[in-house]
Design a protein around this motif. Structure first.
Motif, PDB file in Angstrom:
ATOM      1  N   UNK A   1       4.214  10.259  -7.153  1.00  0.00           N
ATOM      2  CA  UNK A   1       4.966  10.190  -8.377  1.00  0.00           C
ATOM      3  C   UNK A   1       4.302  10.828  -9.389  1.00  0.00           C
ATOM      4  N   UNK A   2       3.968  10.032 -10.087  1.00  0.00           N
ATOM      5  CA  UNK A   2       2.844  10.239 -10.932  1.00  0.00           C
ATOM      6  C   UNK A   2       1.948  11.075 -11.308  1.00  0.00           C
ATOM      7  N   UNK A   3       1.419  11.580  -9.489  1.00  0.00           N
ATOM      8  CA  UNK A   3       0.018  12.340 -10.045  1.00  0.00           C
ATOM      9  C   UNK A   3      -0.987  11.886 -10.217  1.00  0.00           C
ATOM     10  N   UNK A   4      -0.874  10.702  -9.367  1.00  0.00           N
ATOM     11  CA  UNK A   4      -3.032   9.819  -9.794  1.00  0.00           C
ATOM     12  C   UNK A   4      -3.387   9.899  -8.364  1.00  0.00           C
ATOM     13  N   UNK A   5      -4.842  10.391  -8.753  1.00  0.00           N
ATOM     14  CA  UNK A   5      -5.022  10.305  -7.433  1.00  0.00           C
ATOM     15  C   UNK A   5      -6.750   9.568  -7.391  1.00  0.00           C
ATOM     16  N   UNK A   6      -6.350   8.460  -6.404  1.00  0.00           N
ATOM     17  CA  UNK A   6      -7.623   7.106  -6.205  1.00  0.00           C
ATOM     18  C   UNK A   6      -8.116   7.899  -5.485  1.00  0.00           C
ATOM     19  N   UNK A   7      -9.442   7.297  -5.189  1.00  0.00           N
ATOM     20  CA  UNK A   7     -10.508   7.322  -4.992  1.00  0.00           C
ATOM     21  C   UNK A   7     -10.191   6.103  -3.410  1.00  0.00           C
ATOM     22  N   UNK A   8     -10.720   7.515  -2.587  1.00  0.00           N
ATOM     23  CA  UNK A   8     -10.734   6.502  -0.864  1.00  0.00           C
ATOM     24  C   UNK A   8     -11.486   5.209  -1.232  1.00  0.00           C
ATOM     25  N   UNK A   9     -10.263   3.611  -0.528  1.00  0.00           N
ATOM     26  CA  UNK A   9     -11.277   2.564  -0.888  1.00  0.00           C
ATOM     27  C   UNK A   9     -11.654   1.960   0.479  1.00  0.00           C
TER      28      UNK A   9
ATOM     29  N   UNK B   1       1.554  -1.375  -0.253  1.00  0.00           N
ATOM     30  CA  UNK B   1       0.337  -0.596  -0.342  1.00  0.00           C
ATOM     31  C   UNK B   1       0.477   1.114   0.453  1.00  0.00           C
ATOM     32  N   UNK B   2       2.137   1.366   1.215  1.00  0.00           N
ATOM     33  CA  UNK B   2       2.703   2.454   0.734  1.00  0.00           C
ATOM     34  C   UNK B   2       3.444   2.100  -0.474  1.00  0.00           C
ATOM     35  N   UNK B   3       3.783   1.006  -0.781  1.00  0.00           N
ATOM     36  CA  UNK B   3       4.482   1.833  -1.710  1.00  0.00           C
ATOM     37  C   UNK B   3       3.606   1.915  -3.568  1.00  0.00           C
ATOM     38  N   UNK B   4       2.365   1.624  -3.521  1.00  0.00           N
ATOM     39  CA  UNK B   4       1.449   2.201  -4.196  1.00  0.00           C
ATOM     40  C   UNK B   4       1.214   3.475  -4.128  1.00  0.00           C
ATOM     41  N   UNK B   5       1.631   4.075  -2.670  1.00  0.00           N
ATOM     42  CA  UNK B   5       0.833   5.298  -2.669  1.00  0.00           C
ATOM     43  C   UNK B   5       2.108   6.425  -2.989  1.00  0.00           C
ATOM     44  N   UNK B   6       3.593   5.386  -2.852  1.00  0.00           N
ATOM     45  CA  UNK B   6       3.797   6.528  -3.510  1.00  0.00           C
ATOM     46  C   UNK B   6       4.614   6.857  -4.566  1.00  0.00           C
ATOM     47  N   UNK B   7       3.761   5.845  -5.850  1.00  0.00           N
ATOM     48  CA  UNK B   7       3.977   5.722  -7.548  1.00  0.00           C
ATOM     49  C   UNK B   7       2.748   6.579  -7.416  1.00  0.00           C
ATOM     50  N   UNK B   8       2.138   6.805  -6.810  1.00  0.00           N
ATOM     51  CA  UNK B   8       0.924   7.690  -7.316  1.00  0.00           C
ATOM     52  C   UNK B   8       1.412   9.106  -6.485  1.00  0.00           C
TER      53      UNK B   8
END
Length: 148
Positions: A140-148, A131-138
């Motif tokens: 960097x890329x500026x991708x925003x994910x909706x809260x799950x 999860x932390x790695x996915x958040x770091x990638x987001x």
């Protein structure tokens, strides 16, 4: 203590037994019950219902907010509790404490349980890292994910 001597609860200390007794009675002070054969859960139910400004609780157990009781007061209360709560002798003398399984078998069960819990912890740590790695990638890329 007969329970400790019987080894029916291997690994439990006298302090642990005292704490469990307090929880069952619903009160911190147990001196008034020393030497009595009582149904601790029955007393616990009564103490659970006790309410009022003079009743103070710590971890759901009633604690003494007054001074230390005199020896005479403790003895008076013990006699009171004996008359009110003591279990009949033919009941408590027929209680048979179970003997535990072979301590080595118990130890093996505990080791297996520990391995299982360690594996569960490793899985949880791996999930958190993912999860932390996915958040770091987001980030960097500026991708925003909706809260799950």
């Amino acid at each position: 203590m007969k329970i400790i001597e019987s080894e029916c609860l291997p690994g439990k200390t006298i302090a642990q037994m005292n704490l469990q007794t307090q929880r069952m009675l619903g009160q911190q002070s147990t001196a008034k019950f020393n030497g009595l054969h009582v149904d601790a859960l029955q007393i616990g139910q009564i103490n659970e219902m006790r309410q009022g400004p003079e009743i103070r609780r710590k971890n759901n157990c009633i604690v003494n907010m007054g001074g230390k009781l005199t020896r005479e007061e403790v003895e008076r209360r013990r006699k009171e509790h004996r008359a009110k709560f003591e279990v009949a002798e033919d009941v408590w003398t027929n209680i048979v404490l179970p003997r535990p399984d072979n301590p080595l078998v118990l130890l093996d069960r505990k080791r297996e349980e520990l391995k299982s819990l360690a594996k569960e912890l490793d899985n949880a740590v791996a999930c958190i890292a993912a999860i932390e790695q996915t958040e770091s990638l987001d980030q960097v890329t500026g991708t925003k994910r909706p809260c799950e």
